[in-house]
Every structure is written in structure tokens, then in C-alpha cells.
Enzyme design. Sequence first.
Site, PDB file in Angstrom:
ATOM      1  N   ASP A   1       6.604   1.872  -2.978  1.00 36.98           N
ATOM      2  CA  ASP A   1       6.567   1.627  -1.511  1.00 36.98           C
ATOM      3  C   ASP A   1       7.957   0.558  -1.119  1.00 36.98           C
ATOM      4  O   ASP A   1       8.149   0.678  -0.087  1.00 36.98           O
ATOM      5  CB  ASP A   1       5.333   1.201  -0.904  1.00 36.98           C
ATOM      6  CG  ASP A   1       4.260   2.014  -0.782  1.00 36.98           C
ATOM      7  OD1 ASP A   1       4.485   3.217  -0.838  1.00 36.98           O
ATOM      8  OD2 ASP A   1       2.970   1.743  -0.914  1.00 36.98           O
TER       9      ASP A   1
ATOM     10  N   VAL B  42      -2.883   2.162  -3.063  1.00 38.32           N
ATOM     11  CA  VAL B  42      -2.811   3.429  -2.135  1.00 38.32           C
ATOM     12  C   VAL B  42      -1.789   3.215  -1.264  1.00 38.32           C
ATOM     13  O   VAL B  42      -1.489   2.100  -0.488  1.00 38.32           O
ATOM     14  CB  VAL B  42      -4.299   2.981  -1.367  1.00 38.32           C
ATOM     15  CG1 VAL B  42      -4.384   4.494  -0.464  1.00 38.32           C
ATOM     16  CG2 VAL B  42      -5.483   3.189  -2.221  1.00 38.32           C
ATOM     17  N   SER B  43      -1.012   4.386  -1.266  1.00 33.90           N
ATOM     18  CA  SER B  43       0.056   4.117  -0.370  1.00 33.90           C
ATOM     19  C   SER B  43       0.009   5.257   0.966  1.00 33.90           C
ATOM     20  O   SER B  43      -0.497   6.276   0.674  1.00 33.90           O
ATOM     21  CB  SER B  43       1.339   4.771  -1.206  1.00 33.90           C
ATOM     22  OG  SER B  43       2.495   5.123  -0.438  1.00 33.90           O
ATOM     23  N   PRO B  44       0.939   4.945   2.195  1.00 35.68           N
ATOM     24  CA  PRO B  44       0.821   5.787   3.150  1.00 35.68           C
ATOM     25  C   PRO B  44       1.872   6.764   3.201  1.00 35.68           C
ATOM     26  O   PRO B  44       1.873   7.434   3.920  1.00 35.68           O
ATOM     27  CB  PRO B  44       0.874   4.896   4.359  1.00 35.68           C
ATOM     28  CG  PRO B  44       1.849   3.900   3.737  1.00 35.68           C
ATOM     29  CD  PRO B  44       1.436   3.619   2.442  1.00 35.68           C
TER      30      PRO B  44
END
Length: 698
Positions: free
Chosen positions: A384, A276-278
Site C-alpha cells: 500500500d 487488509v488492503s482496499p
Amino acid sequence: MKFNIVLLGVVILFCISIVTSDTNYYAGVGIADITGPAAEVNMMGYANPAQTSHGIHLRQFSRAFIFSASATGERIVFISIDACWASGAVKREVVRLLGAKYGGVYTVRNLVVSGTHTHSGSGGFSQYLLYDITALGFNKQGFDALVAGIVQSVVMAHNSVQPANIYFNSGELLESNINRSPSAYLNNPKEERAEYNYDVDKLMTVLKIVDAQGKGMGMISWFAVHCTSMNNTNHMLSSDNKGYASMLFEAEMNNNAAPGQGPFVAAFAQSNEGDVSPNTKGPHCIDSGKPCDILTSTCHGKNELCIAAGPGKDMFESTQIIGTNQFKKAMDLYNSATVKASGPVDFRHSYIDMTKQNVTLPDGSVGYTCKTSMGYSFAAGTTDGPGAFDFKQGTNSSNPFWNLIRDLIKDPSEELVKCQSPKPILLATGEISVPYKWQPEIVDNQLLRIGDFLIVAVPGEFSTMSGRRMRSAVLAAAIQGGMPATTTAVIAGLANEYADYITTYEEYQIQRYEGASTIYGPHTLSAFIQSYSHLATALAKNVSVPVGPSPPDLSSKQISLLPGVIFDTAPLGKHFGSVVKDAHATYTPGSTVTVEFVSANPRNDLMTNRTFLTVEKKSSEGVWSVEFTDSYWETRYQWIDESIILGESNARISWDIGNNQAEGTYRIRHFGTSKSVLGKYTKFTGATREFEVKTSTH
Ligand SMILES: *[C@@H]1O[C@H](CO)[C@@H](O)[C@H](O)[C@H]1NC(C)=O
Ligand SMILES: *[C@@H]1O[C@H](CO)[C@@H](O)[C@H](O)[C@H]1NC(C)=O
Ligand SMILES: *[C@@H]1O[C@H](CO)[C@@H](O)[C@H](O)[C@H]1NC(C)=O
Ligand SMILES: *[C@@H]1O[C@H](CO)[C@@H](O)[C@H](O)[C@H]1NC(C)=O
Ligand SMILES: *[C@@H]1O[C@H](CO)[C@@H](O)[C@H](O)[C@H]1NC(C)=O
């Protein structure tokens, strides 16, 4: 007289019982600074040897929460640290120091340390070799600061234990996370995926703690998103999006007290954020601006060109947006939390050798976990932060630690290849034990319970679907064992030790970064689920679980190749603290003040719970008061090494003047400690000229 004393006693007892009669629990909260060396230490997370610390954007904190069902009953402790993750070595030392202070109240079994996963903290605090390579080995200074801060936060929580109530709430937070390995997620069974609306968890869960009078004491939220809003070009220590969310929440609850100064403590803890990436704009090719190849996350075959960013215009704004989104959602959930917890406070913990587990597979056959290894995709990194770690055997690198150990690398055995299949093995870490172990084998498996709420503390990064399967399995076991059907569970990630990633068996087949970093092989998740299901059953039925084998203590074997500070000097005609670049005479709100001082290496003194800078305002009586320190969002402290040979360095300090900053006279001060050629440490300070902040410059 005697009668009156007895009567007084009765009255006091009566009053106490009034206070405690409507509280279900006892709780305490604490917070302390854990910021590591702000110079020359590799920052943990992106494994980019070039990303070393050179200053501070946000200080990092440890936030501790103690719970008990009664004044004398057994306690549990949940600690969230603004660090990449929690290591077993850190937890062991924390428990040892707490043992010396409080006897057997806090142990490895009832205390959880969970990392927020910021990628902008200093590294080198693991006892396992692989994780310390980029930091040039073990970093004792950073390790000690981390341990001391965690202990300090627990001491503060211990001293604040009082009757309390606990409430839970949860809700969806959108536009704050995306899946960074969607092609692996898509390999999960279609029917399973159909149970969910998204390929990442959008649920935020909040725990609210209030005292007997109903006044807020603390908050813990769990939401799955990498703390990688700050990218691998950042050199300032930072707690990233979750640390910023904590600071916003605490400032609001503490009447704008300085960061980390309590009493209200708000943790934004990490969950199943493995994939999960922001960076919600998603991955794009930095040369063409086009989306990357979805299967390989490359642009014309090059992984270093495929980078995810957003939602802001730069990494600072992205951090601010993702942090603010989490803060606002948590505040909503906190304010509207009505489900009051009741029931036992309890825990279960076993050490498990994850390399020696077997699981019964759906078709009835037996699957085995493996000795550890890292696959090829690990070296490529993620969108990321693309891989900058040159892992190719035999190559020379500028990293002396890597050069020291690269010849120890050997080809994986046939058995390991077979066990880890289809992973193409880059590093057969489980088959090398010189100079000491590279990755953990024995890790903590741990559950905490507050009434019908379960904290599933896992030693690594669970992918979205792995976390969902784990939660369902733990709940099923707990409910079958007799806990209420309304029981809820959260995954607390990166807790107690770091065993890398945990993907589903199906995701593992795709061998993206997360699958390549699932170190115990394709059945890693199944083995964890099996073990945590046993813990949940034992917790529900109130039976004990085996302690398990002890992890090794490798503290005496640690190698460290980072040289210490040799000495600092000020250029001829200047002294430490001399202003090199002064402030202008006036500034308008919304502009930035940037000044520079002659400085020294910040490793001479970490300034724990203090500051390298102050922004000060002059009162009408001529008295200076501190408006900002180095832990505020508004300030940046950059350490610039002008000449390593001469030992000359500068501190560049900037202050973003808020639009609502009061007009008046200000100055900026810098604080540091220099080291002489003879090794003597001397504190110094410097101050800019006085300058005006005015809404209009005439
Ligand atoms: C930090 O310093 C403040 C005083 O500036 C003090 O009140 C507080 O207790 C200190 N916190 C810790 C954790 O030592
Ligand atoms: C990091 O973010 C900055 C903007 O703040 C951007 O200029 C840079 O290209 C980004 N780099 C990487 C590797 O993501
Ligand atoms: C699985 O492990 C258990 C104990 O951990 C052991 O008793 C059992 O023999 C193992 N089964 C197989 C098929 O290896
Ligand atoms: C690495 O450097 C050493 C010393 O400079 C040299 O002898 C060796 O050949 C180099 N190895 C490679 C693979 O370039
Ligand atoms: C579990 O059992 C022990 C006695 O073996 C008892 O002291 C304790 O209160 C029980 N805990 C719960 C949560 O029922």
C-alpha cells in the site's frame, strides 16, 4: 389547585413512562472537527518523510456515542476519529478535560477512542518517539486540535443523551478488501483456514441508534479495511474511504447538511485490518505492470516498484468506490436492522504491561512476551506504500529528528534476539529509552458491553486471523461466564494506544511487514487473547478486574524540531487574498474550476469548524449563499509554498462542478490568516470574479 398540580405531576410521570417504557437505553451522539495543520506536517501512516501536508481534501472529524442503560446509570463512550490511530497521550488529555467538566463520569476505563486509520492526517500526536520521527517530533498544534475536537464531540453527545433504542445487523460486503500478505496468512493451520471462505473478513457489523420516537440518531459500522485508498503521493489532509463513507451517510440522513454539522452522526469505524488492503486490483510492478513476487512483494528485488492500486483509475476514484461500497452496505444494514438490544451497559478495562506476560502454549510449555522491537521487513513498508524510511544505521538523512537519534540505536541484546526469534531485529526499541521511550509497554485492554453486544477495543492492528481468534476467545469466555449464546463481538481496532501490529504466531514466522511490526514477539497475540478472555469472564460474571500499572506520562519530555511559521508576505503589488489565477467566464456542469490566490501559511489558523474556501451562488436578489466548503468531496484546497525564504505562498482551489449542479452565477472565496514579520496575525479574504455555470455555453 394543589390537587391539580399533583394530577399534572401524575400525568407528566405517566407520559414519561410511556416514552421510556419502550426504550431500553439512553444514548447521545456528537461530531466535531479534528483537522490538523494543513501545511508542512508529515502525514501519519506511510512513514514517508516526503509526504507532508499541503492543503485539505476532506476535513477529519471525531464522532462520539454515549450509551447507558438508564438515566443515572453508568455510561460508556465509543469515539471513532478520522485519524491514523488513537494515542494514549490523546486519550489521557481527553479524559482529563472531560473530568474537569463532568467529574468522574467519563474515565479511561469506560471511554474508547478508536482511529479509522486514514493515512492522510497530520502526525506527531504520540508520546512515544518512533511514531513521531517523520513528523520531526511531537506536534502540539495538531495534538491540541485533535484533543479539542474529541472533547467537543463528547460534549455534544453528552448534551444529546435521551431515551433510545439500539439495533444490530451484519452482512457481507464483497469487492472492497483484499489480503496484502497472503503468504503469511497461508501459514495459518489448514483446518483453521478451512473454516472461512476468504483470507480477509467480509463481514460488516452495524449498530443503529434511534430515539424514543424511532427517529435515527446515529450509526456505527465496523468493517476491516485499511484507509489507504489515498496513496503516499497525496499531500491533502483527508479522511480517506471511511471518512467519505461517513460523509455520504450523514448527508443522506441530515438532508444534505454541511459535513460535520449533524445532528445524525455516522461512524465507519476500523476493525481487524492489519493485513487488509482496499487496493483491490492488487500489487503490480509499476515498471512492467506484471504481478510482484508474492513472497517478498518486490519487482526484480526492489520493494519500491511493487505497489497495489485500484479499483479506480486514480486514488481519488479508488477512495470514492471503496467509500461508497461501505456507505451503501451500511445503509442497507441500517435500514433492515431488527435485532433490538437489551441488557446491561458495562465495561472492563485493565492496563497491561505487554512486555511482561506469559502464556501457556498448547503443548503445555510457557511462552513469554518480549521487550519491543521492529524487524527488518518494517523498513520495506507494504504494497500500500513501500518503505521510504531510511532506517539503516549510520546513514545521514534529510530528517533532522532522525539524525538526532540515530546514534542512540544499539545492537539488540542476545536475550531480545532469542525472545523475538525468528524476527531479524532492525530496531531494538525496547532497549533504548533515550531521549524517551520509543514504543509503548503498558497499553489499554478494554471491553465495552451493550446488552449482548461486545466491543473489543484493541490497541493496534490485528491481522484478519488474529481478529478471528480474538473474537472467538472473547465470545467463548463471555458465554461460559453466563452471557447468552447469541452474544456477538466486534473488534474495534487502533484504539486507545498504538502497539503496532498483532499477527498470529504462524504469520509471525513469515516476517512480512505485519510480523516484523508485531512488537512484543511471537506470543503477542496469545498474551492479548489471555488478557481479553479474563476481561470477558469478569464482565459476564460481574466481577472487577485489576486496574494494572499506569502508563508513563512523557508529555514533559517531548522534542519537536518542526520550525514554526516565521512570517508571510505577499509579492510586490499584491495583497493577501489577491487573485493570481481567476475563473473563466463560464463553465459547464461536469467541468472543474481551478483558481489561485495569494495566501499565507494555514498553520496560522487551522480554521477548525470553519473553512479555507467557499463556493458561493448568487440568488436572484443578489444574495450569496455558501454551496460548498473545504470539507466537501467536490472541492480541493492546495497550499503551495512559492518561496520559503520570502514567506510567499499561494492557495490553489478547485471545484469539480457536479453534473446536476444548478445553473447560475457563482464565485469562489478564500479565507486565511497571515503572520507579519513582527508576529502579528491578520485575517484576510479574497474572491474570484463572478462566473456562470450553464449547461450550454451559447
Ligand atoms: C460549528 O459551527 C456551527 C455554526 O457554523 C455551529 O452550529 C456548531 O455548533 C459548531 N460545531 C462545533 C463542534 O463547535
Ligand atoms: C498514487 O496514485 C496516483 C494516481 O492517483 C498514481 O499516479 C501514483 O503512481 C500512485 N503512487 C503510489 C506510490 O502509489
Ligand atoms: C506468569 O505470570 C504470572 C503473573 O502475571 C506469575 O504469577 C507466574 O509466576 C508467571 N509464570 C511463569 C512460568 O513465569
Ligand atoms: C553524515 O554527515 C556528517 C556531516 O555532514 C559527516 O561528518 C558524516 O561523515 C556523515 N555520515 C555518513 C555515514 O555519511
Ligand atoms: C454488578 O454488580 C454491581 C454491584 O457490585 C451492581 O451495582 C451492578 O448493577 C451489577 N451489574 C450488572 C451488569 O449486573
